[in-house]
Design a protein around this motif. Structure first.
Motif, PDB file in Angstrom:
ATOM      1  N   ALA A  44      18.504 -23.327 -26.206  1.00  0.00           N
ATOM      2  CA  ALA A  44      17.037 -23.219 -26.216  1.00  0.00           C
ATOM      3  C   ALA A  44      16.450 -22.880 -24.848  1.00  0.00           C
ATOM      4  N   SER A  45      17.280 -22.491 -23.869  1.00  0.00           N
ATOM      5  CA  SER A  45      16.732 -22.303 -22.520  1.00  0.00           C
ATOM      6  C   SER A  45      16.120 -20.929 -22.315  1.00  0.00           C
ATOM      7  N   TYR A  46      16.561 -19.928 -23.067  1.00  0.00           N
ATOM      8  CA  TYR A  46      15.943 -18.587 -23.029  1.00  0.00           C
ATOM      9  C   TYR A  46      16.385 -17.839 -24.279  1.00  0.00           C
ATOM     10  N   GLY A  47      15.856 -16.625 -24.452  1.00  0.00           N
ATOM     11  CA  GLY A  47      16.245 -15.801 -25.591  1.00  0.00           C
ATOM     12  C   GLY A  47      15.711 -16.332 -26.922  1.00  0.00           C
ATOM     13  N   ILE A  48      16.440 -16.069 -27.988  1.00  0.00           N
ATOM     14  CA  ILE A  48      15.976 -16.409 -29.349  1.00  0.00           C
ATOM     15  C   ILE A  48      15.771 -17.913 -29.495  1.00  0.00           C
ATOM     16  N   GLY A  49      16.699 -18.711 -28.932  1.00  0.00           N
ATOM     17  CA  GLY A  49      16.613 -20.172 -29.063  1.00  0.00           C
ATOM     18  C   GLY A  49      15.350 -20.719 -28.412  1.00  0.00           C
ATOM     19  N   ALA A  67      20.925 -26.789 -23.845  1.00  0.00           N
ATOM     20  CA  ALA A  67      21.646 -25.647 -23.259  1.00  0.00           C
ATOM     21  C   ALA A  67      22.158 -26.172 -21.920  1.00  0.00           C
ATOM     22  N   ARG A  68      22.701 -25.288 -21.091  1.00  0.00           N
ATOM     23  CA  ARG A  68      23.221 -25.789 -19.805  1.00  0.00           C
ATOM     24  C   ARG A  68      22.117 -25.948 -18.763  1.00  0.00           C
ATOM     25  N   ARG A  69      21.124 -25.045 -18.751  1.00  0.00           N
ATOM     26  CA  ARG A  69      20.142 -24.998 -17.655  1.00  0.00           C
ATOM     27  C   ARG A  69      18.973 -25.940 -17.902  1.00  0.00           C
ATOM     28  N   ARG A  70      19.040 -27.144 -17.315  1.00  0.00           N
ATOM     29  CA  ARG A  70      17.992 -28.158 -17.508  1.00  0.00           C
ATOM     30  C   ARG A  70      16.624 -27.653 -17.049  1.00  0.00           C
ATOM     31  N   LEU A  88      23.528 -29.686 -22.312  1.00  0.00           N
ATOM     32  CA  LEU A  88      24.933 -29.734 -22.743  1.00  0.00           C
ATOM     33  C   LEU A  88      25.568 -28.372 -22.492  1.00  0.00           C
ATOM     34  N   ASP A  89      26.877 -28.369 -22.544  1.00  0.00           N
ATOM     35  CA  ASP A  89      27.637 -27.115 -22.520  1.00  0.00           C
ATOM     36  C   ASP A  89      28.434 -27.101 -23.822  1.00  0.00           C
ATOM     37  N   VAL A  90      28.218 -26.107 -24.661  1.00  0.00           N
ATOM     38  CA  VAL A  90      28.886 -26.131 -25.970  1.00  0.00           C
ATOM     39  C   VAL A  90      30.403 -26.094 -25.862  1.00  0.00           C
ATOM     40  N   THR A  91      30.929 -25.666 -24.716  1.00  0.00           N
ATOM     41  CA  THR A  91      32.391 -25.638 -24.570  1.00  0.00           C
ATOM     42  C   THR A  91      32.941 -27.014 -24.167  1.00  0.00           C
ATOM     43  N   VAL A 115      22.182 -24.093 -34.339  1.00  0.00           N
ATOM     44  CA  VAL A 115      23.145 -23.721 -33.296  1.00  0.00           C
ATOM     45  C   VAL A 115      22.924 -22.245 -32.974  1.00  0.00           C
ATOM     46  N   VAL A 116      22.220 -22.020 -31.871  1.00  0.00           N
ATOM     47  CA  VAL A 116      21.831 -20.653 -31.494  1.00  0.00           C
ATOM     48  C   VAL A 116      22.696 -20.147 -30.335  1.00  0.00           C
ATOM     49  N   ALA A 117      23.225 -21.047 -29.538  1.00  0.00           N
ATOM     50  CA  ALA A 117      23.937 -20.673 -28.298  1.00  0.00           C
ATOM     51  C   ALA A 117      25.041 -19.658 -28.583  1.00  0.00           C
ATOM     52  N   ILE A 195      35.378  -8.177 -29.581  1.00  0.00           N
ATOM     53  CA  ILE A 195      35.620  -9.615 -29.742  1.00  0.00           C
ATOM     54  C   ILE A 195      34.340 -10.309 -30.222  1.00  0.00           C
ATOM     55  N   TYR A 196      33.188  -9.848 -29.723  1.00  0.00           N
ATOM     56  CA  TYR A 196      31.902 -10.430 -30.155  1.00  0.00           C
ATOM     57  C   TYR A 196      31.797 -10.360 -31.680  1.00  0.00           C
ATOM     58  N   GLY A 197      32.076  -9.191 -32.240  1.00  0.00           N
ATOM     59  CA  GLY A 197      31.976  -9.013 -33.693  1.00  0.00           C
ATOM     60  C   GLY A 197      32.936  -9.934 -34.425  1.00  0.00           C
ATOM     61  N   SER A 199      34.034 -12.828 -33.403  1.00  0.00           N
ATOM     62  CA  SER A 199      33.537 -14.215 -33.329  1.00  0.00           C
ATOM     63  C   SER A 199      32.426 -14.432 -34.348  1.00  0.00           C
ATOM     64  N   LYS A 200      31.594 -13.420 -34.543  1.00  0.00           N
ATOM     65  CA  LYS A 200      30.465 -13.561 -35.470  1.00  0.00           C
ATOM     66  C   LYS A 200      30.925 -13.460 -36.924  1.00  0.00           C
ATOM     67  N   ALA A 201      31.947 -12.627 -37.178  1.00  0.00           N
ATOM     68  CA  ALA A 201      32.504 -12.560 -38.543  1.00  0.00           C
ATOM     69  C   ALA A 201      33.081 -13.924 -38.922  1.00  0.00           C
ATOM     70  N   PRO A 226      20.807 -12.107 -36.969  1.00  0.00           N
ATOM     71  CA  PRO A 226      19.842 -11.159 -36.399  1.00  0.00           C
ATOM     72  C   PRO A 226      20.460  -9.776 -36.214  1.00  0.00           C
ATOM     73  N   GLY A 227      19.582  -8.759 -36.232  1.00  0.00           N
ATOM     74  CA  GLY A 227      19.968  -7.424 -35.760  1.00  0.00           C
ATOM     75  C   GLY A 227      19.756  -7.423 -34.253  1.00  0.00           C
ATOM     76  N   PHE A 228      19.145  -6.369 -33.695  1.00  0.00           N
ATOM     77  CA  PHE A 228      18.906  -6.353 -32.245  1.00  0.00           C
ATOM     78  C   PHE A 228      17.587  -7.052 -31.909  1.00  0.00           C
ATOM     79  N   VAL A 229      17.670  -8.016 -30.987  1.00  0.00           N
ATOM     80  CA  VAL A 229      16.489  -8.755 -30.534  1.00  0.00           C
ATOM     81  C   VAL A 229      16.441  -8.645 -29.006  1.00  0.00           C
ATOM     82  N   ASP A 230      15.248  -8.409 -28.469  1.00  0.00           N
ATOM     83  CA  ASP A 230      15.092  -8.208 -27.026  1.00  0.00           C
ATOM     84  C   ASP A 230      15.203  -9.545 -26.272  1.00  0.00           C
ATOM     85  N   THR A 231      16.332  -9.793 -25.654  1.00  0.00           N
ATOM     86  CA  THR A 231      16.598 -11.040 -24.921  1.00  0.00           C
ATOM     87  C   THR A 231      17.486 -10.699 -23.714  1.00  0.00           C
ATOM     88  N   PRO A 232      17.731 -11.666 -22.820  1.00  0.00           N
ATOM     89  CA  PRO A 232      18.652 -11.382 -21.713  1.00  0.00           C
ATOM     90  C   PRO A 232      20.022 -10.896 -22.205  1.00  0.00           C
TER      91      PRO A 232
HETATM   92  N1  LIG Z   1      19.754 -10.783 -29.059  1.00  0.00           N
HETATM   93  C1  LIG Z   1      20.288 -10.187 -30.112  1.00  0.00           C
HETATM   94  O1  LIG Z   1      20.061  -8.996 -30.374  1.00  0.00           O
HETATM   95  C2  LIG Z   1      21.199 -10.945 -31.027  1.00  0.00           C
HETATM   96  C3  LIG Z   1      21.622 -10.297 -32.195  1.00  0.00           C
HETATM   97  C4  LIG Z   1      22.453 -10.982 -33.069  1.00  0.00           C
HETATM   98  C5  LIG Z   1      22.845 -12.263 -32.791  1.00  0.00           C
HETATM   99  N2  LIG Z   1      22.445 -12.859 -31.641  1.00  0.00           N
HETATM  100  C6  LIG Z   1      22.895 -14.221 -31.397  1.00  0.00           C
HETATM  101  O2  LIG Z   1      21.785 -15.043 -31.218  1.00  0.00           O
HETATM  102  C7  LIG Z   1      22.117 -16.111 -30.318  1.00  0.00           C
HETATM  103  C8  LIG Z   1      21.118 -16.115 -29.178  1.00  0.00           C
HETATM  104  O3  LIG Z   1      21.155 -14.834 -28.595  1.00  0.00           O
HETATM  105  P1  LIG Z   1      20.144 -14.436 -27.435  1.00  0.00           P
HETATM  106  O4  LIG Z   1      20.008 -12.969 -27.511  1.00  0.00           O
HETATM  107  O5  LIG Z   1      18.953 -15.289 -27.436  1.00  0.00           O
HETATM  108  O6  LIG Z   1      21.080 -14.778 -26.177  1.00  0.00           O
HETATM  109  P2  LIG Z   1      20.664 -15.160 -24.675  1.00  0.00           P
HETATM  110  O7  LIG Z   1      19.360 -14.549 -24.349  1.00  0.00           O
HETATM  111  O8  LIG Z   1      21.840 -14.822 -23.842  1.00  0.00           O
HETATM  112  O9  LIG Z   1      20.515 -16.769 -24.772  1.00  0.00           O
HETATM  113  C9  LIG Z   1      21.670 -17.514 -25.008  1.00  0.00           C
HETATM  114  C10 LIG Z   1      21.328 -19.005 -25.087  1.00  0.00           C
HETATM  115  O10 LIG Z   1      22.563 -19.690 -25.313  1.00  0.00           O
HETATM  116  C11 LIG Z   1      22.767 -20.650 -24.278  1.00  0.00           C
HETATM  117  N3  LIG Z   1      24.178 -20.774 -23.952  1.00  0.00           N
HETATM  118  C12 LIG Z   1      25.044 -19.808 -23.597  1.00  0.00           C
HETATM  119  N4  LIG Z   1      26.246 -20.331 -23.305  1.00  0.00           N
HETATM  120  C13 LIG Z   1      26.131 -21.683 -23.491  1.00  0.00           C
HETATM  121  C14 LIG Z   1      27.004 -22.770 -23.335  1.00  0.00           C
HETATM  122  N5  LIG Z   1      28.275 -22.604 -22.919  1.00  0.00           N
HETATM  123  N6  LIG Z   1      26.549 -24.015 -23.612  1.00  0.00           N
HETATM  124  C15 LIG Z   1      25.271 -24.198 -24.009  1.00  0.00           C
HETATM  125  N7  LIG Z   1      24.389 -23.200 -24.181  1.00  0.00           N
HETATM  126  C16 LIG Z   1      24.815 -21.964 -23.900  1.00  0.00           C
HETATM  127  C17 LIG Z   1      21.968 -20.113 -23.084  1.00  0.00           C
HETATM  128  O11 LIG Z   1      21.583 -21.164 -22.229  1.00  0.00           O
HETATM  129  P3  LIG Z   1      22.284 -21.612 -20.839  1.00  0.00           P
HETATM  130  O12 LIG Z   1      22.721 -20.369 -20.143  1.00  0.00           O
HETATM  131  O13 LIG Z   1      21.178 -22.362 -20.143  1.00  0.00           O
HETATM  132  O14 LIG Z   1      23.405 -22.503 -21.227  1.00  0.00           O
HETATM  133  C18 LIG Z   1      20.740 -19.539 -23.806  1.00  0.00           C
HETATM  134  O15 LIG Z   1      19.838 -20.586 -24.096  1.00  0.00           O
HETATM  135  C19 LIG Z   1      23.546 -15.843 -29.855  1.00  0.00           C
HETATM  136  O16 LIG Z   1      24.433 -16.596 -30.646  1.00  0.00           O
HETATM  137  C20 LIG Z   1      23.722 -14.358 -30.140  1.00  0.00           C
HETATM  138  O17 LIG Z   1      25.066 -14.009 -30.354  1.00  0.00           O
HETATM  139  C21 LIG Z   1      21.627 -12.244 -30.752  1.00  0.00           C
END
Ligand SMILES: NC(=O)c1ccc[n+]([C@@H]2O[C@H](COP(=O)([O-])OP(=O)(O)OC[C@H]3O[C@@H](n4cnc5c(N)ncnc54)[C@H](OP(=O)(O)O)[C@@H]3O)[C@@H](O)[C@H]2O)c1
Length: 296
Positions: A44-49, A67-70, A88-91, A115-117, A195-197, A199-201, A226-232
């Protein structure tokens, strides 16, 4: 440290039989109103979450942000009194269990865990050109076993670590829901997502099985693709992303469709429906269409 889940810990609190959905109507119990509901957003620190967490708070939910970044979690939560920060760190499975413990202590459990991470590492199977004994990279990072394992550690094993902490809470409550963010990249093999694909499959398949196991116990299970979403995560892509969505729109659709009780939540439909069609084509047609559509 691995926290083992014992049989007695996961026995459902209510043994009453649950009516399974018929041919029509939602596959999950509708989640009519988020006001006062306790939602755990992991990633939940940035992006979709982060967008989901902000939207939930705006809808009156009580939200635990992980997420990791408090520092970033704090800035997403702002001064909202309905927000709880649980880094937390999901790993690191111990840190995930510690966060779940914190929520139980503060709020007695949760109604929904999302679970968005996840992370992305572009990779291809190009062998490269060998010049003077050294491999020359072509147009993208090439095969790299260590990076492949790292990605699976976050995107697959990290999700399993979260599920390990979520299941016992849902089982004790006998109610609630779990949503897992996968991707349309898990539908079919796509270039640059070697590898990304994969993991998601795996997550799509896993969540389908989870539904079969948990829905009869009264637990909602949501698969978010999701399809393509504008995030880091996507801002590093060096190609034109079709039907790119804003994170706020992705969050709104995700929460609206969970509220409606849908199982698979995919967006934007004008893009994801094409991929769904490709998925059911015979390989000869599917592979040719993907090759043609993604040729540089
Ligand atoms: N953006 C897209 O187009 C898209 C499309 C399909 C699916 N998705 C999926 O949607 C999810 C979110 O994507 P996003 O685009 O929002 O990504 P993002 O902008 O990179 O954000 C990723 C989030 O996951 C957290 N994260 C990463 N590694 C982590 C770890 N080891 N432990 C805990 N938290 C961790 C990050 O926080 P910290 O760095 O603070 O830990 C951040 O809050 C992902 O699963 C991605 O695969 C995204």
């Amino acid at each position: 440290m691995t926290a083992a889940v014992h049989r007695e810990d996961v026995a459902p609190a209510r043994a009453a039989p649950v009516r399974m959905p018929g041919l029509f109507g939602p596959l999950n119990p509708p989640f009519a109103d988020y006001r006062g509901r306790r939602v755990w957003v992991i990633g939940a620190s940035y992006g979709i979450g982060a967008a989901i967490a902000r939207d939930l708070l705006a809808r009156g939910a009580r939200v635990t942000l992980s997420a990791r970044r408090r520092d970033l979690l704090r800035s997403v939560a702002g001064k909202n009194r309905d927000a709880l920060i649980a880094p937390l760190d999901v790993t690191d499975v111990a840190s995930v269990h510690a966060a779940a413990g914190l929520i139980e202590q503060a709020w007695g459990g949760f109604d929904l865990a999302l679970v968005v991470a996840g992370t992305h590492v572009e990779m291809r199977a190009h062998l490269g050109l060998v010049i003077g004994g050294g491999a020359v990279e072509l147009d993208a990072p090439h095969w790299d076993l260590a990076r492949a394992r790292q990605l699976l550690e976050v995107n697959l094993h990290g999700v399993l670590n979260c599920v390990d902490a979520i299941l016992p809470v849902l089982a004790r409550q006998g109610s609630g829901g779990i949503g897992i963010v996968s991707s349309v990249a898990g539908y079919i093999g796509l270039p640059r997502a070697l590898i990304y694909g994969a993991s998601k499959a795996a997550l799509i398949n896993f969540t389908e099985s989870l539904y079969g196991d948990l829905r009869p116990q009264g637990i909602g299970v949501y698969l978010i693709n999701p399809g393509f979403v504008d995030t880091p995560l996507t801002q590093q892509n060096r190609f034109t992303m079709p039907a790119l969505m804003k994170a706020e729109d992705a969050a709104r659709v995700t929460l609206d469709e969970i509220a409606a009780g849908n199982f698979e939540i995919h967006y934007p439909k004008r893009f994801t429906r094409w991929l769904k069609l490709l998925r059911v084509l015979p390989y000869r047609l599917q592979l040719a269409a993907v090759g043609r559509a993604t040729r540089p």
